[in-house]
Scaffold this motif. Structure first.
Motif, short mmCIF file in Angstrom:
data_model
loop_
_atom_site.label_atom_id
_atom_site.label_comp_id
_atom_site.label_asym_id
_atom_site.label_seq_id
_atom_site.Cartn_x
_atom_site.Cartn_y
_atom_site.Cartn_z
N GLY A 133 34.58 68.42 32.60
CA GLY A 133 34.50 67.35 33.58
C GLY A 133 34.27 67.80 35.00
N CYS A 134 33.86 69.05 35.20
CA CYS A 134 33.56 69.52 36.56
C CYS A 134 32.42 68.68 37.16
N MET A 135 32.45 68.51 38.47
CA MET A 135 31.38 67.75 39.13
C MET A 135 30.01 68.33 38.80
N GLU A 136 29.94 69.65 38.65
CA GLU A 136 28.67 70.29 38.32
C GLU A 136 28.05 69.70 37.06
N THR A 137 28.88 69.31 36.09
CA THR A 137 28.36 68.81 34.82
C THR A 137 27.82 67.38 34.94
N PHE A 138 28.08 66.73 36.07
CA PHE A 138 27.54 65.40 36.34
C PHE A 138 26.44 65.43 37.41
N LEU A 139 26.66 66.18 38.49
CA LEU A 139 25.87 66.04 39.70
C LEU A 139 24.71 67.02 39.82
N SER A 140 24.73 68.11 39.07
CA SER A 140 23.60 69.04 39.10
C SER A 140 22.39 68.38 38.45
N GLY A 141 21.22 68.98 38.66
CA GLY A 141 20.04 68.50 37.96
C GLY A 141 20.24 68.56 36.45
N THR A 142 20.91 69.62 36.01
CA THR A 142 21.23 69.77 34.59
C THR A 142 22.14 68.64 34.12
N GLY A 143 23.11 68.27 34.97
CA GLY A 143 24.02 67.18 34.64
C GLY A 143 23.31 65.84 34.51
N LEU A 144 22.35 65.60 35.41
CA LEU A 144 21.56 64.36 35.33
C LEU A 144 20.81 64.30 34.01
N CYS A 145 20.19 65.39 33.62
CA CYS A 145 19.47 65.44 32.35
C CYS A 145 20.42 65.25 31.17
N ARG A 146 21.63 65.79 31.29
CA ARG A 146 22.63 65.61 30.25
C ARG A 146 23.03 64.14 30.11
N SER A 147 23.13 63.44 31.23
CA SER A 147 23.47 62.03 31.19
C SER A 147 22.41 61.24 30.44
N TYR A 148 21.16 61.57 30.68
CA TYR A 148 20.07 60.86 29.98
C TYR A 148 20.09 61.19 28.49
N GLN A 149 20.38 62.44 28.18
CA GLN A 149 20.45 62.84 26.77
C GLN A 149 21.58 62.12 26.05
#
Length: 303
Positions: free
Chosen positions: A183-199
């Motif tokens: 649940g680190c902010m990095e897992t939501f707010l990074s570009g990688t996190g954004l792509c993860r949200s869509y996935q």
């Protein structure tokens, strides 16, 4: 006293050098592939790049600053937290200073972004600059009166490895982070996190710019994912404002190119900032990918 400054950006894939004069003008720049897993070769390559910059300046023994993807422990003098793992546990600053026969300034690459933007970028004229990176990861640096604020643990600005506030436990648990927590902010707010949200929403892996394009074309899921991202970013930045209250927040990294961030996030910040009002400017970095190497050069300010 010379007006020339040499900056080095030691990245995971490339190592770049820049020569700046006192007017922030770029006089020389080149880059080479970063040699991996070879600490002595890293020192030699940096020395070679410094020599090239000095040749372009026609002067020797110029001030040198370097940004690294980690930090130097104040307690031990060794590098820690570097994703360029061959640097970890090494007395890098001491070794490089001895190699170049001068004092070399070394700091985290996110601090270099903050210093660059505070000196002659989007944060120029502001006393306290918080510079967040929304890239593959999510880091940040802080510049106060143009100098990096590092802290006794070398962790000032490391907002990416705090849990995203006002988020359900289920959402946090669904976002494991490489640091060992979830649940680190990095897992939501990074570009990688954004792509993860869509996935998570679609089962499909796409790049960030594709999500933005799909939203622009009217795809409802992409629009919802982006709306959630803006709200998550507002929550993350609210923690910065509630604790540091910087004069300006500058954003860099690939996801910072999403133009709607700068119109949508400011509208949402009062929902989360204590007192329900917020006047903090949220702006994009001026120098983009060049901020790291430019900030490294400015680690040695002109006296």
């Amino acid at each position: 006293m010379t007006d020339f400054r040499v900056g080095i950006d030691l990245g995971g894939t490339k190592t770049e050098v820049i020569l700046l004069n006192g007017k922030s003008q770029e006089l020389f720049r080149t880059r080479i592939p970063t040699v991996r897993d070879d600490y002595p070769a890293t020192l030699r390559d940096i020395a070679s790049l410094v020599a090239q910059a000095e040749a372009a300046a026609g002067q020797n023994h110029l001030p040198v600053g370097i940004g690294i993807p980690g930090t130097v422990s104040r307690k031990t003098g060794f590098v820690k937290n570097a994703n360029s793992t061959w640097l970890n546990g090494q007395p890098f600053q001491r070794d490089l200073s001895a190699f170049l026969q001068r004092d070399v300034k070394v700091t985290n690459d996110a601090n270099c972004l903050a210093v660059s933007e505070a000196t002659d970028g989007a944060g120029r004229g502001y006393e306290m600059v918080f510079a967040g990176i929304l890239g593959t990861g999510c880091g940040a640096g802080i510049a106060y009166k143009g100098a990096p604020l590092v802290g006794p643990n070398g962790l000032a600005g490391e907002w990416g490895h705090n849990p995203l506030p006002w988020t359900s436990e289920a959402e946090l648990t669904a976002r494991p982070c490489y640091c060992g927590k979830a649940g680190c902010m990095e897992t939501f707010l990074s570009g990688t996190g954004l792509c993860r949200s869509y996935q998570l929403a679609t089962g499909e892996q796409v790049k960030g710019h594709d999500i933005v394009e799909r939203a622009a074309q009217g795809e409802a899921i992409a629009q919802r994912v982006l709306a959630n991202y803006y709200d998550q970013l507002a929550r993350g930045l609210a923690t910065v404002i509630n604790s540091l209250d910087p004069d300006v927040i500058v954003l860099g990294g690939g996801a910072s190119n999403i133009a709607a961030i700068y119109t949508e996030v400011p509208k949402l910040l009062p929902n989360y900032v204590f007192g329900r009002e917020c006047d903090t400017p949220i702006v994009q970095a001026v120098h983009g990918d060049s901020s790291g190497v430019r900030g490294a050069a400015w680690l040695n300010p002109i006296a």
